[in-house]
Each structure stands twice: as structure tokens, then as C-alpha cells.
Design a protein around this motif. Structure first.
Motif, PDB file in Angstrom:
ATOM      1  N   CYS A 228     -42.110 -36.938 -77.059  1.00  0.00           N
ATOM      2  CA  CYS A 228     -42.458 -35.569 -77.456  1.00  0.00           C
ATOM      3  C   CYS A 228     -41.690 -34.569 -76.598  1.00  0.00           C
ATOM      4  CB  CYS A 228     -43.970 -35.348 -77.314  1.00  0.00           C
ATOM      5  SG  CYS A 228     -44.479 -33.646 -77.649  1.00  0.00           S
ATOM      6  N   GLU A 229     -41.109 -33.562 -77.220  1.00  0.00           N
ATOM      7  CA  GLU A 229     -40.309 -32.588 -76.469  1.00  0.00           C
ATOM      8  C   GLU A 229     -41.172 -31.677 -75.601  1.00  0.00           C
ATOM      9  OE1 GLU A 229     -39.894 -29.192 -79.956  1.00  0.00           O
ATOM     10  OE2 GLU A 229     -38.253 -30.590 -79.595  1.00  0.00           O
ATOM     11  N   GLU A 230     -42.482 -31.644 -75.851  1.00  0.00           N
ATOM     12  CA  GLU A 230     -43.380 -30.823 -75.047  1.00  0.00           C
ATOM     13  C   GLU A 230     -44.136 -31.639 -74.002  1.00  0.00           C
ATOM     14  OE1 GLU A 230     -43.189 -27.744 -75.380  1.00  0.00           O
ATOM     15  OE2 GLU A 230     -42.393 -27.402 -77.401  1.00  0.00           O
TER      16      GLU A 230
END
Length: 255
Positions: A228-230
């Protein structure tokens, strides 16, 4: 008027998959998630949906040429495989295309945007155009919030019995010859209502506690979290956390 946001199937699915990611996307990044249905569609898919809408308004297929060979061929193949979808419906049926239905429930407003909805006084058929190349199974689609919310909402608003409602997923780029069809029933309807009540009450509590308390995150570092990029917002590096007093000190880059 409700003080809580309108909820689409995409919002419900994100809340189920990862409440903390919903927080990041919807509450911290200017409501990005609430526009998910519009912002996340690829351009090819948007153009296909637009063509189907124009065709439903009576524009002949041969006048809908776009110059995009793959798009034009896909539309032609779909029309050849399913001519009944491109013909006028029987007089006893009412067809709506790209229509938005809303329904108040538990202090929220539930929203469904149907690619095509066909109604009579005895039945309702929901048609959804899928423009990616990976067809999903009946079991997977039945479990999604899109199926559950759309069938539940149509049943509630139309007054039809659940058994009179069906949903048809058309994977137009890979298997236009046959849809994945889900026939709704009373048990599914009751289970969906119970899950809606539970999920919305839970979400209401999270919103009332926010921002003093963050929405819950996944209990462990699952593979989805790793990609996940977050992820750094949810699982910050301990060394980095010591150096930064607050996430608010990090400038947000507008995309």
C-alpha cells in the motif's frame, strides 16, 4: 439533512477492506475517496460507458465510431453477442441508463449509480459493464458491496420481492457472450440489511471519535499493507517517528 457523508458501494468496500486507508484517502486528503467512482475509472472504461449511454438514447451503433479500434471493435462484438441489450425494451419495461438512486438509512444516504437498470411491475434487472480483462467469479461478485448494496437498494425502493431482483455483470472485453448473473433472495436481503446496520453504526462511532481517535487499522502487516502506498502513515518507521512530532509537519503534495 444528514451530517454524515453519502456512501457508495466503493466507500463501503473500502471501509470493510481497510478503515485506516479510508481515513487517509477520504478524511485527510480532501475527500478523495468520496469521488472514487468518478476518479478511479480508466479513460477507456469511461468512454465505453458513455457509448452505451448514447446508444440507449437511440444513436445507432454505426454512428458511434470513436476512432479507437479496440473500443469500436469491443462495442461491435458486444452488440453482436447481446443484441437484446441494444434493442428497445418491451413496452412493459422501463430502462434507465447511468442513473443515480439514493436511499436514506441509519442517518446516512446510500447512493447507487447503475450502468443500466431495467424495471417492470414484476421484476428488476441491474446491468453493470466491467471493462477490465479479469472476469471475477460468481462467489467473488456476490460478496462485494456493489452487489449487496445495489440489489438491496433496488429491492427496498421498488417494493419488489428480493427474488424478483437480479444483477448481471458483463465483462465486455473478455467474455461478452455471457454475464455473471446473481439472483437476489430474501436471505441475502436480510443479511445485507443486518450488515449495513452494523457497518454504519460502527462507522458513525469512528466519525464521532475522529480526529481525536484514528480509524482502526489492520491488526498485522498483511501483504496488502506491504504494497500500500500509504503504509507509512499506518505503520511508521520507529526511527522516523522519533524524529517527527506530528504527521502535520509533513507537507502534503497535491496530486
Amino acid at each position: 439533512m444528514s451530517d454524515y457523508p453519502a456512501l457508495s458501494q466503493s466507500t463501503l468496500q473500502r471501509l470493510q477492506d481497510c478503515p485506516r486507508l479510508f481515513q487517509v484517502e477520504a478524511l485527510e486528503l480532501s475527500g478523495r475517496w468520496f469521488q472514487h467512482d468518478l476518479r478511479q475509472r480508466l479513460e477507456w472504461g469511461r468512454r465505453f460507458h458513455r457509448l452505451m449511454q448514447q446508444q440507449a438514447l437511440g444513436i445507432p451503433i454505426d454512428q458511434l465510431q470513436t476512432g479507437d479500434r479496440s473500443l469500436d471493435q469491443c462495442l461491435a462484438d458486444f452488440a453482436a453477442a447481446q443484441p437484446q441489450l441494444f434493442a428497445l425494451p418491451p413496452a412493459s419495461w422501463h430502462r434507465q441508463t447511468e442513473c443515480r438512486w439514493q436511499w436514506p438509512f441509519q442517518d446516512f444516504v446510500l447512493v447507487a449509480i447503475f450502468d443500466r437498470l431495467e424495471l417492470s411491475d414484476r421484476a428488476a434487472q441491474i446491468h453493470d459493464w466491467k471493462t477490465h480483462n479479469r472476469p471475477q467469479t460468481l462467489e467473488t461478485l456476490t460478496a462485494t458491496w456493489q452487489t449487496q448494496l445495489y440489489c438491496w437498494l433496488v429491492t427496498e425502493r421498488s417494493g419488489l420481492p428480493p427474488e424478483a431482483v437480479s444483477m448481471h455483470y458483463w465483462f465486455v472485453r473478455s467474455q461478452p457472450q455471457q454475464p455473471v448473473t446473481i439472483h437476489w433472495n430474501q436471505q441475502q436481503h436480510q443479511q445485507t440489511q443486518q450488515q449495513l446496520e452494523k457497518s454504519l453504526q460502527e462507522f458513525k462511532g469512528w466519525l464521532q471519535a475522529y480526529p481525536e481517535t484514528s480509524l482502526p487499522q489492520r491488526p498485522d502487516r498483511l501483504q496488502r499493507c506491504q504494497t500500500c502506498e500509504e503504509r507509512d502513515r499506518c505503520w511508521p518507521n520507529p526511527d522516523l517517528t522519533l524524529a517527527i512530532a506530528s504527521w502535520d509537519e509533513i507537507p502534503v503534495v497535491e496530486l
